[in-house]
Design a protein around this motif. Structure first.
Motif, short mmCIF file in Angstrom:
data_model
loop_
_atom_site.label_atom_id
_atom_site.label_comp_id
_atom_site.label_asym_id
_atom_site.label_seq_id
_atom_site.Cartn_x
_atom_site.Cartn_y
_atom_site.Cartn_z
N SER A 40 49.64 40.93 27.67
CA SER A 40 50.46 39.75 27.41
C SER A 40 49.91 39.07 26.16
CB SER A 40 50.40 38.78 28.59
OG SER A 40 49.09 38.24 28.73
N ARG A 41 50.72 38.22 25.56
CA ARG A 41 50.27 37.56 24.34
C ARG A 41 49.02 36.72 24.57
NH1 ARG A 41 53.92 33.14 23.44
NH2 ARG A 41 52.43 32.18 24.86
N ILE A 344 59.94 44.43 43.88
CA ILE A 344 59.13 43.22 43.84
C ILE A 344 58.52 42.98 45.21
CG2 ILE A 344 60.50 42.18 41.98
CD1 ILE A 344 61.77 40.38 44.10
N GLN A 345 57.40 42.23 45.22
CA GLN A 345 56.74 41.89 46.47
C GLN A 345 56.20 40.46 46.37
OE1 GLN A 345 53.55 44.72 46.78
NE2 GLN A 345 52.30 43.74 45.21
N HIS A 346 56.00 39.82 47.51
CA HIS A 346 55.47 38.46 47.53
C HIS A 346 53.99 38.46 47.13
CE1 HIS A 346 58.93 36.28 49.13
NE2 HIS A 346 59.16 37.33 49.91
N SER A 369 56.88 32.22 39.42
CA SER A 369 57.47 33.06 40.46
C SER A 369 56.44 33.32 41.56
CB SER A 369 57.95 34.38 39.85
OG SER A 369 58.37 35.27 40.87
N ARG A 370 56.92 33.37 42.80
CA ARG A 370 56.06 33.72 43.93
C ARG A 370 56.14 35.20 44.26
NH1 ARG A 370 56.54 28.72 48.31
NH2 ARG A 370 55.66 27.11 46.93
N THR A 371 56.88 35.94 43.46
CA THR A 371 56.98 37.38 43.64
C THR A 371 56.47 38.08 42.38
OG1 THR A 371 59.27 37.33 42.85
CG2 THR A 371 58.91 37.27 45.24
N LEU A 377 52.16 44.42 38.66
CA LEU A 377 51.58 43.26 39.35
C LEU A 377 51.69 41.98 38.53
CD1 LEU A 377 48.39 44.86 40.95
CD2 LEU A 377 50.69 44.63 41.91
N ARG A 378 52.67 41.89 37.66
CA ARG A 378 52.94 40.65 36.93
C ARG A 378 54.04 39.87 37.64
NH1 ARG A 378 53.19 42.62 30.59
NH2 ARG A 378 51.06 43.44 30.45
#
Length: 393
Positions: A40-41, A344-346, A369-371, A377-378
């Motif tokens: 990521s930046r 996606i996962q919580h 986001s909560r997912t 895994l982002r």
């Protein structure tokens, strides 16, 4: 670190005006998916911010008599010289010249050389092979304040030091250098060490004799020249070829090793400005390592046809980034997953992450986001799943 080096090298090929532009998602035309895939930046900028070669606590204070302005970069310079000398022995014709890494940052090593394009920067003494530009040794010039006094001329001291550090004395090497280094004093000392010299002389260095023992001095004025060129050599004979002294032709043929190495470096180095001078020097040396590696590849490969330097650097970048992605359990080039493999996962513990698809701190649009994506895994919203990079691979 391998991923970080891959990004640094690739920025020399894919050039953008600022570092955040490599992560610009505002316009489809500006997307650089490879950089986004590796870091990521914010993560890349943090790594660059905290990138160090030595522990600052172990560096002597500026007021200490043991202080050296190159302390933060010295381990990398020493490593470069050790590796460059170990893996390759230069051909007989070598050259010594100065190389200026342009910068106007605050440092005691800053030099002003009006004849150079950058004019201000940090100066390196460089010994390179004349034909290929392979850099065998480099030494950072710290300035007059940090240079120990010597009975020798500065040019003589530099040439002898570089040759000694590379273990090239007493082996019949032929050194070519310009008027800054060249003198009768250097010629005499190299002759005693079974090493030859050819180079230009400054006009304030008087030529008393045409030949003095094994030292040949010559002055040549071409048709379009206003001033004569003064040369000195302990190797070339007093002979002409095509209307010009052979000493002139040999100098022109073998003096471009360091300049050629700098030119090769410029093609795939973005020369980005930095407030930390030592970091710019470190990145420059990393690019020099890659350039030396390509020369070694050319010398030792039997591939047909031989890869271009651009293709060679691209393959180095691919190898570094692939090893980094494997360590992160990311797919490497050539391995594709189907869309159903990405879901996606919580996030455990009711924690939140910035959505990798719709959040952008640079523009103030931070969306949590909560997912998260099960693959990278982002943080990722369910509605943003179709726009996620993992879905496109």
């Amino acid at each position: 670190m391998k991923g970080f080096l891959a990004v640094i090298l690739n920025m020399g090929i894919v050039r953008k005006p600022t570092i955040p532009e490599y992560w610009n998602k505002s316009y489809d035309s500006q997307l650089s998916r490879w950089f986004m895939k590796l870091f990521s930046r914010n993560r890349f900028q943090l790594i660059l911010k905290f990138f160090h070669l030595v522990d600052n606590k172990k560096i002597p204070n500026r007021n200490s008599p043991n202080y050296r302005p190159d302390s933060k970069i010295r381990p990398l310079i020493d490593h470069f010289n050790r590796v460059a000398t170990y893996f390759y022995t230069p051909d007989r014709n070598i050259c010594v010249d100065e190389s200026l890494i342009g910068t106007r940052g605050r440092t005691a090593m800053l030099q002003y050389i009006p004849s150079k394009a950058a004019k201000f920067g940090v100066k390196f003494w460089v010994l390179a092979e004349s034909t290929t530009g392979y850099v065998a040794h480099l030494k950072c010039y710290l300035g007059k304040k940090f240079t120990p006094t010597s009975n020798l001329l500065q040019g003589t001291e530099v040439v002898l030091r570089l040759l000694k550090n590379c273990n090239l004395l007493q082996k019949g090497y032929h050194v070519v250098c310009d008027s800054f280094f060249c003198s009768f004093d250097l010629a005499r000392k190299l002759i005693d060490l079974n090493t030859y010299l050819t180079g230009t002389l400054r006009s304030n260095r008087k030529i008393v004799y045409v030949r003095q023992g094994e030292i040949l001095a010559a002055a040549y004025k071409g048709r379009e020249s206003k001033k004569p060129v003064r040369m000195i050599s302990t190797f070339i004979n007093a002979a002409n070829s095509n209307g010009k002294p052979k000493i002139i032709q040999h100098y022109n043929m073998n003096m471009g090793g360091v300049d050629g190495a700098d030119m090769m470096l410029h093609f795939y180095n973005d020369n980005r400005k930095s407030t930390k001078v030592w970091k710019k020097l470190a990145i420059n040396i990393i690019h020099r390592m890659c350039s030396n590696a390509y020369i070694l590849y050319r010398k030792n490969t039997s591939d047909a046809p031989v890869k271009s330097r651009l293709r060679f650097i691209q393959e180095v970048i691919e190898a570094l980034s692939s090893e980094y992605l494997v360590g992160r359990n990311q797919p490497v080039r050539g391995v594709r997953q189907t869309r159903r493999d990405v879901t996606i996962q919580h996030i455990q513990g009711r924690k939140e992450k910035d959505c990798v698809a719709c959040s952008d701190r640079a523009t103030g649009q931070r969306r949590r986001s909560r997912t998260q994506c099960t693959r990278c895994l982002r943080g990722l919203h369910f509605a943003c799943l179709k726009n996620h990079l993992c879905m496109e691979e």
